[in-house]
Design an enzyme around this catalytic site. Sequence first.
Site, PDB file in Angstrom:
ATOM      1  N   CYS A  78      42.291  32.633  45.314  1.00  0.00           N
ATOM      2  CA  CYS A  78      42.913  32.183  45.149  1.00  0.00           C
ATOM      3  C   CYS A  78      43.137  30.873  45.683  1.00  0.00           C
ATOM      4  CB  CYS A  78      43.604  33.344  46.382  1.00  0.00           C
ATOM      5  SG  CYS A  78      45.738  31.892  46.278  1.00  0.00           S
ATOM      6  N   HIS A 170      44.089  38.557  44.554  1.00  0.00           N
ATOM      7  CA  HIS A 170      43.264  38.718  46.105  1.00  0.00           C
ATOM      8  C   HIS A 170      43.048  39.747  46.283  1.00  0.00           C
ATOM      9  CE1 HIS A 170      44.739  35.240  48.288  1.00  0.00           C
ATOM     10  NE2 HIS A 170      46.149  35.566  47.807  1.00  0.00           N
ATOM     11  N   GLU A 172      40.233  41.383  47.516  1.00  0.00           N
ATOM     12  CA  GLU A 172      40.412  41.791  49.394  1.00  0.00           C
ATOM     13  C   GLU A 172      41.791  42.293  49.690  1.00  0.00           C
ATOM     14  OE1 GLU A 172      42.291  38.044  49.666  1.00  0.00           O
ATOM     15  OE2 GLU A 172      41.302  38.327  47.995  1.00  0.00           O
TER      16      GLU A 172
END
Length: 188
Positions: A78, A170, A172
């Site tokens: 990002c 994202h 994660e």
Amino acid sequence: MKIGVLGVQGDVREHVEALHKLGVETLIVKLPEHLDMVDGLILPGGESTTMIRILKEMNMDEKLVEKINDGLPVFATCAGVILLAKRINNYKQEKLGVLDVTVERNAYGRQVESFETFIEIPAIGKDPFRAIFIRAPRIVETGRSVEILAYHEGDPVLVKEGKILASTFHPELTDDLRLHRYFLEMVK
């Protein structure tokens, strides 16, 4: 192998947790000298203008560019993609300029317009990957040496150039560790 996560702002903890689940030693990178102690580096999502300002205040921006140009593997998510981009459309912002892409900041809308979708990433397997877009940048142009690994509605959302892996979403924030594992293979 030791992987650094840039610790100036953003989704630091989430990346560290993903790496720990994969059994990888991590270091939260907060000082320029920490860059000499890692085999790869993750630039997390966050707020790109804040991140570049802090990097400059800490005199870490030039060292980071030098390390990347010398072959340090980097995984940007990002805002990290904005930091690495050579060009940013419609917004004057300092950047590191090491990834041959043009991006538009917050191209998918404001925070309330964030969304999740499943995308195909053949490089990591045939099962779709849950991609979470939060005020995500859009990659609007890629250089010749940039490999596009995944698209969303015709836009590149995951690209690779040399030892740089860049995701506008994202990974994660999901339990799917395949992209982190893919990055670790780039580091080996």
